[in-house]
Design a protein around this motif. Structure first.
Motif, short mmCIF file in Angstrom:
data_model
loop_
_atom_site.label_atom_id
_atom_site.label_comp_id
_atom_site.label_asym_id
_atom_site.label_seq_id
_atom_site.Cartn_x
_atom_site.Cartn_y
_atom_site.Cartn_z
N THR A 1 -8.59 -2.51 2.84
CA THR A 1 -9.45 -1.95 3.89
C THR A 1 -8.84 -2.23 5.26
O THR A 1 -8.46 -3.36 5.56
CB THR A 1 -10.87 -2.54 3.82
OG1 THR A 1 -10.79 -3.98 3.85
CG2 THR A 1 -11.57 -2.11 2.54
N GLU B 1 1.19 4.49 1.92
CA GLU B 1 0.76 5.18 3.13
C GLU B 1 0.62 6.66 2.84
O GLU B 1 1.56 7.30 2.35
CB GLU B 1 1.76 4.95 4.26
CG GLU B 1 1.96 3.48 4.62
CD GLU B 1 0.68 2.81 5.05
OE1 GLU B 1 0.07 3.28 6.03
OE2 GLU B 1 0.26 1.85 4.38
N VAL C 1 -12.22 2.77 6.10
CA VAL C 1 -11.01 3.38 5.57
C VAL C 1 -10.38 2.42 4.57
O VAL C 1 -10.16 1.24 4.86
CB VAL C 1 -9.99 3.70 6.69
CG1 VAL C 1 -8.72 4.30 6.10
CG2 VAL C 1 -10.61 4.64 7.71
N VAL C 2 -10.10 2.93 3.37
CA VAL C 2 -9.49 2.11 2.33
C VAL C 2 -8.23 2.80 1.83
O VAL C 2 -8.20 4.02 1.65
CB VAL C 2 -10.48 1.85 1.17
CG1 VAL C 2 -10.93 3.14 0.53
CG2 VAL C 2 -9.87 0.93 0.12
N LYS C 3 -7.18 2.02 1.65
CA LYS C 3 -5.91 2.54 1.15
C LYS C 3 -5.67 2.04 -0.27
O LYS C 3 -6.07 0.93 -0.64
CB LYS C 3 -4.75 2.08 2.04
CG LYS C 3 -4.73 2.71 3.42
CD LYS C 3 -3.47 2.30 4.17
CE LYS C 3 -3.38 3.01 5.53
NZ LYS C 3 -2.13 2.67 6.24
N THR D 1 0.84 -1.19 0.00
CA THR D 1 0.00 0.00 0.00
C THR D 1 0.88 1.24 0.00
O THR D 1 2.07 1.18 0.35
CB THR D 1 -0.92 0.05 1.23
OG1 THR D 1 -0.12 0.05 2.42
CG2 THR D 1 -1.88 -1.14 1.25
N GLU E 1 -5.24 7.40 1.10
CA GLU E 1 -6.37 6.67 1.66
C GLU E 1 -7.61 7.54 1.66
O GLU E 1 -7.53 8.77 1.49
CB GLU E 1 -6.07 6.18 3.06
CG GLU E 1 -5.82 7.29 4.07
CD GLU E 1 -5.41 6.75 5.43
OE1 GLU E 1 -6.04 7.16 6.43
OE2 GLU E 1 -4.46 5.94 5.49
N GLU F 1 -11.79 7.72 3.56
CA GLU F 1 -12.76 7.18 4.51
C GLU F 1 -14.16 7.52 4.02
O GLU F 1 -14.41 8.62 3.52
CB GLU F 1 -12.53 7.75 5.90
CG GLU F 1 -13.48 7.16 6.95
CD GLU F 1 -13.14 7.60 8.37
OE1 GLU F 1 -13.84 7.16 9.30
OE2 GLU F 1 -12.20 8.41 8.52
#
Length: 375
Positions: free
Chosen positions: A208, A165, A183-185, A163, A168, A170
């Motif tokens: 997620t 960081e 929350v999904v990245k 992922t 992301e 929400e």
């Protein structure tokens, strides 16, 4: 997302395999299948002193290249090894009359693949060394860091799930009768096969946080692939591409990867995915839940155990919607029997989220079949 190796553990195994592999270009007439170790078949190659026991992928690729049906090949392998050797050697003999050569890829003294002599190698070590600098540069440019969530190397493929960081989103979802934040990245899945099981590939990954699920978007929506096909390597024994050719290929692949990552990993693409997830959450399962899972299983050839796991996760999570069923599919990847199958389930989740209405409706509205009443 299924647990696998850390990036450090993966790097060590990739390095070990890189040093332990040995590739040959062999005219078909210069190899044959022989009994080995209580009738287990192995490849004998002219000029090589040792036999090469065959891995599962070695058998699969040999059967494919010789156009022997898999079920028949496996039956001969288990019930009539001598017949299998006779069949394989006869087809190799016929290939030799057409001057066909094969690439035989070995690892730890075993034949792990029999491929076309046009097969273009981009091994796992080169793949990682080419792609990771591009990903780190892309993340640094956009103020993000790369976080490897899971990785593995199987007989068929290498996988890295990561992922970014800082990238992301929400959004609210309805779960168990109340609204909660999801929350999904944004991330990527890197795939490579050294033994002919697909292209070198990079796919968009949605991760997620609440349930640590990974969902891989369908290929037309977020992927970059290049094929392992190049020029004919020529007959002979051990071969290697020139350093200049390898460097040119790596540079071209790195540039293509850079462009693909820039297009795939963006806030606009993530927001578009989030919008689809929210719409799916608003689409309830209108039929019988168990029948919906059964219809899903039929559509995607899921085993009974996989269907049971999906149903369990769906009910436990309490989101009886299109999105909830999608999450149950990707959550079941953590229960998968292999890493290869876990990735397939993450891919099925991505396809199911983007399923057209005409295919989605029969699954969400599935009802029990009416029992026949005796006259």
């Amino acid at each position: 997302m299924i647990h696998g190796k850390t990036l450090q553990e993966l790097a060590l195994e990739v390095e070990r395999q890189s040093n332990a592999q040995h590739d040959l270009i062999v005219p078909s007439g210069q190899m044959e299948m022989r009994a080995h170790n209580e009738l287990a078949p192995a490849l004998a190659i002219k000029g090589e002193s040792d036999l090469f026991p065959m891995t599962e992928t070695g058998h699969d690729t040999l059967a494919s290249r010789l156009s022997i049906p898999t079920r028949y090949y496996e039956r001969m392998r288990s019930e009539a090894p001598a017949l299998l050797s006779y069949n394989v050697n006869e087809w190799l003999r016929q290939e030799s009359e057409q001057n066909v050569s094969r690439m035989v890829r070995t690892l730890d003294g075993k034949a792990r693949a029999v491929l076309s002599d046009k097969y273009k190698r981009l091994d796992n070590h080169e793949f990682l060394m080419t792609v990771f600098p591009v990903l780190l540069e892309a993340g640094k440019r956009d103020g993000m860091t790369v976080d490897v969530k899971s990785s593995e190397i199987t007989e068929r493929r290498m996988y890295v799930q990561l992922t970014f960081e800082g990238l992301e989103a929400e959004f609210p979802v309805n779960r168990q009768g109340r609204q909660v934040g999801e929350v999904v990245k944004a991330g990527l899945v890197l795939k490579n096969s050294e033994v002919g099981y697909g292209c070198r590939e990079i796919n968009f990954l949605a991760y997620t946080l609440a349930c640590t699920n990974g969902m891989i978007l369908p290929r037309p929506l977020g992927s970059f692939t290049t094929r392992h096909v190049g020029g004919r390597q020529g007959n002979g024994s051990l071969f290697a591409l020139s350093q200049e050719a390898q460097q040119a290929d790596a540079r071209a692949f790195a540039l293509a990867t850079r462009d693909a990552v820039r297009q795939m990993v963006s806030r606009d693409n993530l927001q578009e995915l989030v919008n689809r997830m929210q719409a799916a959450n608003a689409r309830p399962i209108t039929g019988h839940v168990e029948q919906s899972v059964k219809a899903l299983g039929k559509s995607y050839s899921l085993t009974q155990d996989e269907q049971d796991n999906i149903l369990r996760h769906l009910i436990t999570d309490g989101d009886l919607s299109h999105y909830g069923l999608t999450n149950a599919i990707t959550r079941s990847a953590q229960d998968a029997t292999s890493y290869d199958r876990a990735i397939e389930l993450e891919e099925i989740g991505g396809v199911f989220l983007h399923l057209p209405e005409r295919q989605l409706e029969p699954i969400l509205a599935a009802k029990p079949e009416k029992a026949l009443v005796a006259a």
